[in-house]
Design a protein around this motif. Structure first.
Motif, PDB file in Angstrom:
ATOM      1  N   ARG A 141      -4.207  -5.939  -0.912  1.00  0.00           N
ATOM      2  CA  ARG A 141      -2.817  -6.337  -1.181  1.00  0.00           C
ATOM      3  C   ARG A 141      -2.354  -5.472  -2.250  1.00  0.00           C
ATOM      4  NH1 ARG A 141      -0.682 -10.786   0.490  1.00  0.00           N
ATOM      5  NH2 ARG A 141       0.206 -11.167  -1.623  1.00  0.00           N
ATOM      6  N   GLY A 142      -0.979  -5.086  -2.286  1.00  0.00           N
ATOM      7  CA  GLY A 142      -0.446  -4.331  -3.264  1.00  0.00           C
ATOM      8  C   GLY A 142       0.955  -4.042  -3.156  1.00  0.00           C
ATOM      9  N   GLN A 143       1.514  -3.343  -4.122  1.00  0.00           N
ATOM     10  CA  GLN A 143       3.007  -3.132  -3.898  1.00  0.00           C
ATOM     11  C   GLN A 143       3.516  -2.200  -2.653  1.00  0.00           C
ATOM     12  OE1 GLN A 143       3.737  -2.140  -8.262  1.00  0.00           O
ATOM     13  NE2 GLN A 143       5.758  -3.096  -7.775  1.00  0.00           N
ATOM     14  N   ALA A 144       4.255  -2.463  -2.026  1.00  0.00           N
ATOM     15  CA  ALA A 144       4.734  -1.890  -0.597  1.00  0.00           C
ATOM     16  C   ALA A 144       5.320  -0.533  -0.941  1.00  0.00           C
ATOM     17  CB  ALA A 144       5.547  -2.691   0.187  1.00  0.00           C
ATOM     18  N   ILE A 145       4.803   0.408  -0.133  1.00  0.00           N
ATOM     19  CA  ILE A 145       5.527   1.823  -0.314  1.00  0.00           C
ATOM     20  C   ILE A 145       5.762   2.147   1.283  1.00  0.00           C
ATOM     21  CG2 ILE A 145       5.084   4.175  -0.392  1.00  0.00           C
ATOM     22  CD1 ILE A 145       5.345   2.906  -2.974  1.00  0.00           C
ATOM     23  N   GLU A 146       6.915   2.347   1.623  1.00  0.00           N
ATOM     24  CA  GLU A 146       7.485   2.765   2.914  1.00  0.00           C
ATOM     25  C   GLU A 146       7.091   3.998   3.227  1.00  0.00           C
ATOM     26  OE1 GLU A 146       8.625   0.725   6.085  1.00  0.00           O
ATOM     27  OE2 GLU A 146       8.857  -0.050   4.290  1.00  0.00           O
ATOM     28  N   PRO A 147       5.913   3.918   4.301  1.00  0.00           N
ATOM     29  CA  PRO A 147       5.540   5.490   4.658  1.00  0.00           C
ATOM     30  C   PRO A 147       6.535   6.372   5.292  1.00  0.00           C
ATOM     31  CG  PRO A 147       5.025   3.573   6.444  1.00  0.00           C
ATOM     32  CD  PRO A 147       5.768   3.111   5.247  1.00  0.00           C
ATOM     33  N   GLY A 189      -1.687  -4.525   3.386  1.00  0.00           N
ATOM     34  CA  GLY A 189      -1.608  -3.015   4.191  1.00  0.00           C
ATOM     35  C   GLY A 189      -2.643  -2.286   3.620  1.00  0.00           C
ATOM     36  N   ILE A 190      -2.334  -0.808   3.821  1.00  0.00           N
ATOM     37  CA  ILE A 190      -3.389   0.132   3.620  1.00  0.00           C
ATOM     38  C   ILE A 190      -3.207   0.902   2.505  1.00  0.00           C
ATOM     39  CG2 ILE A 190      -4.291   2.236   4.938  1.00  0.00           C
ATOM     40  CD1 ILE A 190      -3.531   1.142   7.493  1.00  0.00           C
ATOM     41  N   PRO A 191      -4.205   1.110   1.491  1.00  0.00           N
ATOM     42  CA  PRO A 191      -3.664   1.812   0.072  1.00  0.00           C
ATOM     43  C   PRO A 191      -3.201   3.377   0.554  1.00  0.00           C
ATOM     44  CG  PRO A 191      -6.118   0.771   0.286  1.00  0.00           C
ATOM     45  CD  PRO A 191      -5.519   0.674   1.727  1.00  0.00           C
ATOM     46  N   THR A 192      -2.359   3.744  -0.509  1.00  0.00           N
ATOM     47  CA  THR A 192      -1.674   4.964  -0.324  1.00  0.00           C
ATOM     48  C   THR A 192      -1.652   5.503  -1.807  1.00  0.00           C
ATOM     49  OG1 THR A 192       0.094   6.365   0.550  1.00  0.00           O
ATOM     50  CG2 THR A 192       0.518   4.124  -0.309  1.00  0.00           C
ATOM     51  N   ALA A 193      -1.237   6.608  -1.974  1.00  0.00           N
ATOM     52  CA  ALA A 193      -0.964   7.223  -3.114  1.00  0.00           C
ATOM     53  C   ALA A 193      -2.185   7.342  -4.174  1.00  0.00           C
ATOM     54  CB  ALA A 193       0.235   6.675  -3.851  1.00  0.00           C
ATOM     55  N   TYR A 194      -2.116   6.859  -5.387  1.00  0.00           N
ATOM     56  CA  TYR A 194      -3.131   6.680  -6.108  1.00  0.00           C
ATOM     57  C   TYR A 194      -4.397   5.777  -5.746  1.00  0.00           C
ATOM     58  CZ  TYR A 194      -0.490   3.506  -8.743  1.00  0.00           C
ATOM     59  OH  TYR A 194       0.364   2.284  -9.157  1.00  0.00           O
ATOM     60  N   VAL A 235       0.492   0.156  -1.256  1.00  0.00           N
ATOM     61  CA  VAL A 235      -0.108   0.154   0.111  1.00  0.00           C
ATOM     62  C   VAL A 235       1.196   0.260   1.023  1.00  0.00           C
ATOM     63  CG1 VAL A 235      -1.929  -1.610  -0.283  1.00  0.00           C
ATOM     64  CG2 VAL A 235       0.340  -2.520   0.242  1.00  0.00           C
ATOM     65  N   TRP A 236       0.661   0.941   2.294  1.00  0.00           N
ATOM     66  CA  TRP A 236       1.713   0.948   3.122  1.00  0.00           C
ATOM     67  C   TRP A 236       1.626  -0.338   4.036  1.00  0.00           C
ATOM     68  CZ3 TRP A 236      -1.135   5.632   4.930  1.00  0.00           C
ATOM     69  CH2 TRP A 236      -0.755   6.796   4.486  1.00  0.00           C
ATOM     70  N   PRO A 237       2.764  -1.135   4.126  1.00  0.00           N
ATOM     71  CA  PRO A 237       2.564  -2.476   4.897  1.00  0.00           C
ATOM     72  C   PRO A 237       2.149  -2.416   6.181  1.00  0.00           C
ATOM     73  CG  PRO A 237       5.045  -2.126   3.958  1.00  0.00           C
ATOM     74  CD  PRO A 237       4.081  -0.722   3.814  1.00  0.00           C
ATOM     75  N   TYR A 238       1.101  -2.979   6.281  1.00  0.00           N
ATOM     76  CA  TYR A 238       0.451  -3.295   7.622  1.00  0.00           C
ATOM     77  C   TYR A 238      -0.387  -4.475   7.978  1.00  0.00           C
ATOM     78  CZ  TYR A 238      -2.612  -1.478  11.254  1.00  0.00           C
ATOM     79  OH  TYR A 238      -3.462  -1.198  12.781  1.00  0.00           O
ATOM     80  N   PRO A 239      -0.028  -5.408   9.060  1.00  0.00           N
ATOM     81  CA  PRO A 239      -0.532  -6.659   8.966  1.00  0.00           C
ATOM     82  C   PRO A 239      -2.091  -6.601   9.239  1.00  0.00           C
ATOM     83  CG  PRO A 239       1.084  -6.334  10.563  1.00  0.00           C
ATOM     84  CD  PRO A 239       0.929  -4.923   9.845  1.00  0.00           C
ATOM     85  N   LYS A 240      -2.808  -5.715   9.816  1.00  0.00           N
ATOM     86  CA  LYS A 240      -4.245  -5.718   9.782  1.00  0.00           C
ATOM     87  C   LYS A 240      -4.888  -4.905   8.529  1.00  0.00           C
ATOM     88  CE  LYS A 240      -4.006  -5.239  14.579  1.00  0.00           C
ATOM     89  NZ  LYS A 240      -4.087  -4.363  15.985  1.00  0.00           N
ATOM     90  N   GLY A 241      -4.194  -4.515   7.265  1.00  0.00           N
ATOM     91  CA  GLY A 241      -4.527  -4.111   6.328  1.00  0.00           C
ATOM     92  C   GLY A 241      -5.608  -5.047   5.628  1.00  0.00           C
ATOM     93  N   LYS A 242      -6.286  -4.667   4.571  1.00  0.00           N
ATOM     94  CA  LYS A 242      -7.497  -5.240   3.945  1.00  0.00           C
ATOM     95  C   LYS A 242      -7.134  -5.525   2.781  1.00  0.00           C
ATOM     96  CE  LYS A 242     -10.945  -4.588   7.188  1.00  0.00           C
ATOM     97  NZ  LYS A 242     -11.352  -3.479   7.959  1.00  0.00           N
TER      98      LYS A 242
END
Length: 176
Positions: A119-125, A89-94, A110-117
């Protein structure tokens, strides 16, 4: 006039998008395009935000101080979030700018997003279109990432996010 049934997550996205436009004139179709939220839902959202005291419909302006207070003290309770499974996904928060420059962490959110570069724990936007729509809007991306730090962060992250949000919302911060 419709009964106020409480704020919805997309209301925050819409108010933050208005802030990114600074003093430029805008129309509901602009916000709809920027956020991926329909124009009719933007209209409903602005009505809810007006009733909540976060938006002045006569001046077409976000009430910055009220919004900052709601984000700091209400948002974590109204729209809480806990990190989920590892995903792309796309990085978010800190994990996203500007906090990623202030906080060093091996964990990524990260916000889950298939085109994201990343990897991390999912945060629902706050709204389903956020991950795609912030690709071309760095101001909105930073604001939403800071908001996520308030939703999921620990005390230090929340304090830093609060200060950064205040700078951007109250002091008229803009990105070049």
């Amino acid at each position: 006039m419709k009964k106020h049934s409480g704020m919805r997550p997309q209301d925050i996205v819409i108010l933050l998008d208005i802030i990114t436009m600074a003093q430029r004139p805008w129309m509901m179709k602009d916000i709809a395009y920027n956020t991926g939220i329909s124009a009719s839902e933007v209209s409903e959202s602005l009505n809810r935000s007006t009733k909540a005291g976060l938006y002045d419909k006569y001046k077409s302006k976000v009430r910055g101080q009220a919004l900052v207070e709601f984000l700091k003290y209400g948002l974590p309770y109204v729209f809480p979030q806990e990190p989920g499974a590892i995903t792309r996904g796309i990085p978010t928060a800190y994990s996203a700018p500007p906090l990623n420059e202030l906080i060093l962490s091996g964990d990524k959110l990260v916000w889950p997003y298939p085109k994201g570069k990343e990897r991390g724990q999912a945060i629902e936007p706050l709204y389903s279109t956020v991950a795609e729509k912030v690709q071309n809007n760095p101001k909105l991306y930073e604001l939403l990432a800071l908001v996520d730090a308030l939703r999921v962060g620990r005390a230090r992250e929340k304090e830093l996010a609060s200060k950064e949000l205040e700078k951007r919302i109250l002091d008229g911060w803009t990105i070049n």
